[in-house]
Write a protein that holds these residues in place. Sequence first.
Motif, mmCIF file in Angstrom:
data_model
loop_
_atom_site.group_PDB
_atom_site.id
_atom_site.type_symbol
_atom_site.label_atom_id
_atom_site.label_comp_id
_atom_site.label_asym_id
_atom_site.label_seq_id
_atom_site.Cartn_x
_atom_site.Cartn_y
_atom_site.Cartn_z
ATOM 1 N N VAL A 16 79.558 30.214 48.178
ATOM 2 C CA VAL A 16 80.033 29.031 47.721
ATOM 3 C C VAL A 16 79.782 28.105 49.080
ATOM 4 N N TYR A 17 79.291 27.132 48.823
ATOM 5 C CA TYR A 17 78.983 26.076 49.871
ATOM 6 C C TYR A 17 80.333 25.132 49.683
ATOM 7 N N ARG A 18 80.760 25.222 50.871
ATOM 8 C CA ARG A 18 81.814 24.019 51.294
ATOM 9 C C ARG A 18 81.315 22.772 51.363
ATOM 10 N N THR A 19 81.437 21.950 50.679
ATOM 11 C CA THR A 19 81.100 20.544 50.646
ATOM 12 C C THR A 19 82.260 19.441 50.738
ATOM 13 N N GLY A 20 82.165 18.580 51.438
ATOM 14 C CA GLY A 20 83.156 17.460 51.598
ATOM 15 C C GLY A 20 84.103 17.880 52.748
ATOM 16 N N ASP A 70 83.782 22.290 46.219
ATOM 17 C CA ASP A 70 83.022 23.455 46.578
ATOM 18 C C ASP A 70 81.715 23.481 45.488
ATOM 19 N N LEU A 71 80.640 24.387 46.006
ATOM 20 C CA LEU A 71 79.550 24.531 45.165
ATOM 21 C C LEU A 71 79.254 25.896 44.907
ATOM 22 N N HIS A 72 79.384 26.621 43.815
ATOM 23 C CA HIS A 72 79.303 28.081 43.818
ATOM 24 C C HIS A 72 77.784 28.226 43.333
ATOM 25 N N ALA A 73 76.972 28.595 44.411
ATOM 26 C CA ALA A 73 75.558 28.453 44.333
ATOM 27 C C ALA A 73 75.093 29.842 43.929
ATOM 28 N N VAL A 74 75.648 30.912 44.212
ATOM 29 C CA VAL A 74 75.399 32.262 43.921
ATOM 30 C C VAL A 74 76.669 32.986 43.353
ATOM 31 N N GLY A 92 63.659 31.915 39.101
ATOM 32 C CA GLY A 92 64.607 30.930 38.450
ATOM 33 C C GLY A 92 64.285 29.565 38.674
ATOM 34 N N GLU A 93 64.811 28.662 37.941
ATOM 35 C CA GLU A 93 64.426 27.250 38.160
ATOM 36 C C GLU A 93 64.768 26.808 39.396
ATOM 37 N N SER A 94 64.531 25.368 39.780
ATOM 38 C CA SER A 94 64.962 24.876 41.049
ATOM 39 C C SER A 94 66.394 24.609 41.046
ATOM 40 N N GLY A 95 67.124 25.164 42.244
ATOM 41 C CA GLY A 95 68.402 25.027 42.130
ATOM 42 C C GLY A 95 69.332 26.186 41.845
ATOM 43 N N SER A 96 68.288 27.185 41.419
ATOM 44 C CA SER A 96 69.133 28.351 40.731
ATOM 45 C C SER A 96 69.748 29.299 41.949
ATOM 46 N N GLY A 97 69.544 28.827 42.879
ATOM 47 C CA GLY A 97 70.051 29.787 44.164
ATOM 48 C C GLY A 97 69.143 30.756 44.844
ATOM 49 N N LYS A 98 67.917 30.761 44.569
ATOM 50 C CA LYS A 98 66.865 31.812 45.085
ATOM 51 C C LYS A 98 66.936 31.836 46.522
ATOM 52 N N SER A 99 66.495 30.618 47.190
ATOM 53 C CA SER A 99 66.645 30.493 48.626
ATOM 54 C C SER A 99 67.908 30.865 49.363
ATOM 55 N N THR A 100 68.891 30.356 48.683
ATOM 56 C CA THR A 100 70.202 30.915 49.182
ATOM 57 C C THR A 100 70.374 32.510 49.246
ATOM 58 N N ILE A 101 69.930 33.086 48.357
ATOM 59 C CA ILE A 101 69.927 34.207 48.203
ATOM 60 C C ILE A 101 69.111 34.982 49.398
ATOM 61 N N PHE A 149 59.050 31.274 54.671
ATOM 62 C CA PHE A 149 59.770 30.196 54.033
ATOM 63 C C PHE A 149 58.940 29.518 53.064
ATOM 64 N N GLN A 150 59.629 28.606 52.404
ATOM 65 C CA GLN A 150 58.932 27.896 51.407
ATOM 66 C C GLN A 150 58.051 26.705 51.819
ATOM 67 N N ASP A 151 58.455 26.164 52.585
ATOM 68 C CA ASP A 151 57.469 25.053 53.373
ATOM 69 C C ASP A 151 57.116 25.305 54.841
ATOM 70 N N ASP A 169 59.685 33.436 50.252
ATOM 71 C CA ASP A 169 60.207 32.403 49.445
ATOM 72 C C ASP A 169 59.245 31.447 49.193
ATOM 73 N N GLU A 170 58.891 31.392 47.919
ATOM 74 C CA GLU A 170 57.803 30.626 47.297
ATOM 75 C C GLU A 170 56.649 30.586 48.443
ATOM 76 N N ILE A 171 55.984 31.671 48.854
ATOM 77 C CA ILE A 171 55.138 31.338 49.960
ATOM 78 C C ILE A 171 53.787 31.163 49.288
HETATM 79 N N1 LIG Z 1 73.546 23.816 52.735
HETATM 80 C C1 LIG Z 1 73.818 23.629 51.557
HETATM 81 N N2 LIG Z 1 75.074 22.851 51.304
HETATM 82 C C2 LIG Z 1 75.453 22.514 50.124
HETATM 83 N N3 LIG Z 1 74.618 22.831 49.033
HETATM 84 C C3 LIG Z 1 73.502 23.506 48.794
HETATM 85 C C4 LIG Z 1 73.084 23.742 50.510
HETATM 86 N N4 LIG Z 1 71.901 24.265 50.092
HETATM 87 C C5 LIG Z 1 71.464 24.639 48.913
HETATM 88 N N5 LIG Z 1 72.519 23.955 48.191
HETATM 89 C C6 LIG Z 1 72.887 23.889 46.526
HETATM 90 O O1 LIG Z 1 72.757 25.159 46.300
HETATM 91 C C7 LIG Z 1 71.916 25.511 45.018
HETATM 92 C C8 LIG Z 1 71.018 26.345 45.078
HETATM 93 O O2 LIG Z 1 69.858 26.230 46.131
HETATM 94 P P1 LIG Z 1 68.728 26.875 46.560
HETATM 95 O O3 LIG Z 1 68.046 26.244 47.634
HETATM 96 O O4 LIG Z 1 68.969 28.264 46.638
HETATM 97 O O5 LIG Z 1 67.705 26.628 45.094
HETATM 98 P P2 LIG Z 1 66.391 27.330 44.983
HETATM 99 O O6 LIG Z 1 66.587 28.095 43.880
HETATM 100 O O7 LIG Z 1 65.646 27.925 46.310
HETATM 101 O O8 LIG Z 1 65.539 26.047 44.224
HETATM 102 P P3 LIG Z 1 64.223 25.623 44.616
HETATM 103 O O9 LIG Z 1 63.091 26.187 43.579
HETATM 104 O O10 LIG Z 1 64.041 24.087 44.541
HETATM 105 O O11 LIG Z 1 63.694 25.923 46.192
HETATM 106 C C9 LIG Z 1 71.389 23.884 44.747
HETATM 107 O O12 LIG Z 1 72.234 23.429 43.912
HETATM 108 C C10 LIG Z 1 71.672 23.209 45.974
HETATM 109 O O13 LIG Z 1 71.976 21.822 45.724
#
Ligand SMILES: Nc1ncnc2c1ncn2[C@@H]1O[C@H](COP(=O)(O)OP(=O)(O)OP(=O)(O)O)[C@@H](O)[C@H]1O
Lengths: 330, 313
Positions: A10-14, A20-24, A41-50, A91-93, A174-176
């Motif tokens: 859970v990303y704590r925002t604000g 909160d943003l439940h990313a995974v 998974g598509e962009s924003g699905s939480g792959k990099s977070t995992i 990493f991705q980039d 990660d998306e290498i």
């Molecule tokens: N530091 C952060 N603080 C708050 N929210 C975040 C943070 N990092 C990522 N998120 C959110 O978490 C979700 C998952 O992000 P993540 O980077 O894991 O996606 P991804 O699957 O790797 O996407 P991509 O394919 O674009 O790399 C997204 O909705 C993103 O906005």
Amino acid sequence: MLTLDNLDKVYRTGTFGTSDLHAVRQVSLDVQRGEVVSLIGESGSGKSTIGKMVLHLLDSSGGTMTFDGRDVTKLGFRARREYYRKVQGVFQDPFSSFNPIYKVDRTFETLRRSYFPRVTGSEWRSRLDDALAAVTLEPDDILGKFPHQLSGGQLQRLLIARALLLDIELLVADEIISMLDASTRIDVLNLLGELKGRGLGILFVTHDLSLGNYVSDRVVILYKGRVVERGETSAVFDDPLHPYTRDLLASVPHLDRTWDEVEAEEAERTQRLAGRCLYHEAITAQGRSLGEEADAADGVPDGVGLVEYAPGHFVGCFRKAAEEKCPAAT
Amino acid sequence: MTATQPTAAPGTEAGEQPAVTGPAVSGGRKAQGDVRETLYFALRNPKVLIGLVVVLGFLLLGLLGPLFLRHAPMDYAGPPMAPPSADFPFGTTTFGQDVFAQFVAGLRSTFLVGLLGGGVAAVIGMTIGFVAGYRGGLIDELLNMLTNVVLVIPGFVVLIIINAYLGVRSVPMQALYIGIFTWPWVARAVRSQTLSLRSRDFIDLARLSGVGVGTILRREVAPNMYSYLFMTFVLLFGGSILTAASLDFIGLGPTNAMSLGLMMNQAVQWSALHLGLWWWFIPPGLGITLIVGSLYIMNVGLDEVFNPKLREM
Ligand SMILES: Nc1ncnc2c1ncn2[C@@H]1O[C@H](COP(=O)(O)OP(=O)(O)OP(=O)(O)O)[C@@H](O)[C@H]1O
Ligand SMILES: [Mg+2]
């Protein structure tokens, strides 16, 4: 080797975590030695977070993580240093993976200072040359250059070489290859295949299904932070069950079949699975009701778990987003 | 003289502090021979050059001047109220003190206050900025709160109170107090830059190399903003000098030392203005104005040097 069990983020925002943003959500998966597991998974699905949680660059908010049976959910600085001897990431980039004000050599130097302070200069140089050779880079073309003087593909391979300098067991990639051109892509994919042959486990993060298909032994399909389906690559690709997986696969060209065959097959599958939810059917068959399951999961919204549809082929509730209703519930 | 009597010292009123428009972090200074290239552009930039010459000139005068003086600053050395002459280049005060000797001594404390005050503010501000920006979370929120609290405190007023009641009577003490109230804008600026650097992958890569927080900040984050930190210090340096001069002028300066602000304070106290003793208050007033002005001009020039987009081609 690596096992994630109901991992949450859970990303704590604000301010003071007001929103909160439940990313995974409750992600469970495992990676064994000598195996490539694709996280798709598509962009924003939480792959990099995992990926970052596995690398301990982010703290998880719930669930557990074990490595070779040892709990590695929380690690102190020293334990983390030891962990990084075995687990590394790319990493991705690639452009942002190097500090722009230093020559690329410094990335390796940092690693040496940290982990091999006793290795002599010439010994290190020969190890470096070996690692660079493994990723088909010429040391003379690369060393002594600044990051902006190298291509994305070269930088990406440098990062892989860096990981190889440590005798690692697990690589989080990660998306290498999204930054690479077609020919380097094949090189890097083949390199991953070779590493796998050497017994390395690889968590391969990608949004590209065909790449996932090409390299991986098993796939994990992620949608909005939730695992909707996972299993052997062939099982998932030949018989996708979850509506999201089917949508994804519908857009992937198949080389071995004509478009008509694929469409016919998909139409048949749509008819077979319309209005159903294999997950809840399995739960009901076990004698549990939908409401009970939510209670059993400790108040966690139902449908984040998976059931084993066929041996090694898991599927989750047929809803897409976790907040939606299950199609079978209406 | 009004020029040397700021109603609000920029060093203390953080809200009015000219923002350092440093080079965007993402600009990423690179290229071989970076230092030499920067020096090349710096020495060709008229603003930097003029500022540097004036400031270094005064610094040299302050450092070397005492070697050539025959009188101590407070000695009753000559005839009272003498206009500038060969013996007394800046004339004498109502009591026959050598104004030039006072001026040279005052320059020393001026630079000392700038260096120490700017240094204290830079160290506090950068430390808090780096830690808050890098660690994030609760630590960031707490440090942010602290920063904002100090930011809204009317620093100059507090300084007046502290000086009046605690009796700040030495230059380093005064510098310390000034530093303690001028760091917040530095902390904010450094924090936001650190925040944007932290999300870059090379920081994560350094962590994957088993490197600790301190090392990462020192070796990966800070070097990316050296130019910015340098410019920040220049501004802090000038701000501290101005604040100290204002405090001295209203009679809250160090008692055991001479300073440019103190000279003006005494000049006004002993009606130099009415008596037409212009040589008593013009040198310190002009000195402060020139030093602080040059520092600010230098800062603008440095901005052009460090930020290639602003360079005149
Ligand atoms: N530091 C952060 N603080 C708050 N929210 C975040 C943070 N990092 C990522 N998120 C959110 O978490 C979700 C998952 O992000 P993540 O980077 O894991 O996606 P991804 O699957 O790797 O996407 P991509 O394919 O674009 O790399 C997204 O909705 C993103 O906005
Ligand atoms: Mg990503």
